[in-house]
Write a protein that holds these residues in place. Structure first.
Motif, PDB file in Angstrom:
ATOM      1  N   GLU A 259      55.484  49.515  21.204  1.00  0.00           N
ATOM      2  CA  GLU A 259      56.706  49.400  22.009  1.00  0.00           C
ATOM      3  C   GLU A 259      57.579  48.267  21.488  1.00  0.00           C
TER       4      GLU A 259
ATOM      5  N   LEU B  95      61.398  48.554  19.977  1.00  0.00           N
ATOM      6  CA  LEU B  95      62.508  47.730  20.484  1.00  0.00           C
ATOM      7  C   LEU B  95      63.138  46.914  19.356  1.00  0.00           C
TER       8      LEU B  95
ATOM      9  N   SER C 220      65.367  48.902  17.404  1.00  0.00           N
ATOM     10  CA  SER C 220      66.536  49.337  18.179  1.00  0.00           C
ATOM     11  C   SER C 220      67.560  48.218  18.378  1.00  0.00           C
TER      12      SER C 220
ATOM     13  N   VAL D  75      68.131  57.031  18.035  1.00  0.00           N
ATOM     14  CA  VAL D  75      66.706  57.352  18.144  1.00  0.00           C
ATOM     15  C   VAL D  75      66.216  57.965  16.835  1.00  0.00           C
TER      16      VAL D  75
ATOM     17  N   ARG E 111      61.353  58.029  21.894  1.00  0.00           N
ATOM     18  CA  ARG E 111      61.894  58.090  23.263  1.00  0.00           C
ATOM     19  C   ARG E 111      60.836  57.665  24.284  1.00  0.00           C
TER      20      ARG E 111
ATOM     21  N   LEU F 206      60.403  53.889  24.085  1.00  0.00           N
ATOM     22  CA  LEU F 206      61.570  53.233  24.678  1.00  0.00           C
ATOM     23  C   LEU F 206      61.526  53.335  26.200  1.00  0.00           C
TER      24      LEU F 206
ATOM     25  N   ARG G  34      67.794  50.649  26.839  1.00  0.00           N
ATOM     26  CA  ARG G  34      67.118  49.927  25.754  1.00  0.00           C
ATOM     27  C   ARG G  34      67.832  48.650  25.354  1.00  0.00           C
TER      28      ARG G  34
END
Length: 201
Positions: A145, A149, A152, A158, A173, A176, A188
């Motif tokens: 995770e 992040l 991102s 995505v 997905r 996130l 996000r």
């Protein structure tokens, strides 16, 4: 003589730190770098006893550099010296093998004393940050995770994040969504902000 390596991407801060530490008779700055991905090569070349690393640097952050340095040159102890006194950073730094963690607004004598103690094999942690870290607890994010992040941060789609991490878009997905839930945020962008503020990334 305790040989030091300084790693900080701000030349002024690095220079000031080098000048202050050089005033101590038993401390010698043998190498300086401005990128995290230059730390290990400089350490292997100059063989410092203690490396003082900033957290946020280009190429490789100080915590990741700590882990690699401890693996490649275990004799070199690491002191994280950073502006960002975030509880998550402290926990991650200790887990990576850092012997200490202090903030940059510490007095010069305190920094020199921390170096001596780290060199002697002791652990040095900013007391206020230690209390805050214990109160905050560990990061709720899984490693994956956190990876999603991080990828991102720049607002990538995505699909772009999935390509970069070799994951399916559905998996990205899901990660996130889970991270958003765990950070108690709505999207996000907010999740990244909360995770960064807590030092989880």
């Amino acid at each position: 003589m305790i040989r030091l390596l300084l790693a900080d991407d701000q030349a002024l801060v690095r220079g000031a730190m080098a000048a202050l530490l050089s005033l101590e008779s038993e401390l010698e700055v043998v190498a300086q770098v401005d990128r995290g991905d230059e730390v290990v090569a400089a350490a292997l070349e100059h063989r410092p006893d203690v490396a003082l690393l900033d957290v946020e640097m280009p190429g490789l952050d100080g915590i990741a550099a700590t882990a690699v340095l401890r693996e490649q040159l275990p004799s070199c102890r690491v002191l994280i010296v950073t502006t960002f006194g975030r509880p998550g950073y402290l926990r991650r730094a200790i887990e990576a093998g850092a012997g200490g963690f202090v903030v940059k607004d510490s007095p010069a004598e305190q920094l020199a004393d921390a170096i001596r103690r780290i060199h002697a094999g002791l652990r040095v942690v900013d007391p206020a940050l230690a209390v805050e870290s214990l109160a905050a607890g560990p990061s709720p994010l899984t490693a994956r995770e956190a990876d999603v992040l991080r990828a991102s941060r720049d607002g990538s789609s995505v699909a772009a994040v999935a390509g970069r991490l070799y994951l399916s878009e559905g998996t990205v997905r899901n990660y996130l969504s889970s991270a958003i839930g765990k950070t108690g945020t709505r999207n996000r962008v907010e999740a990244v902000r909360v995770a960064e503020r807590n030092g989880w990334l």
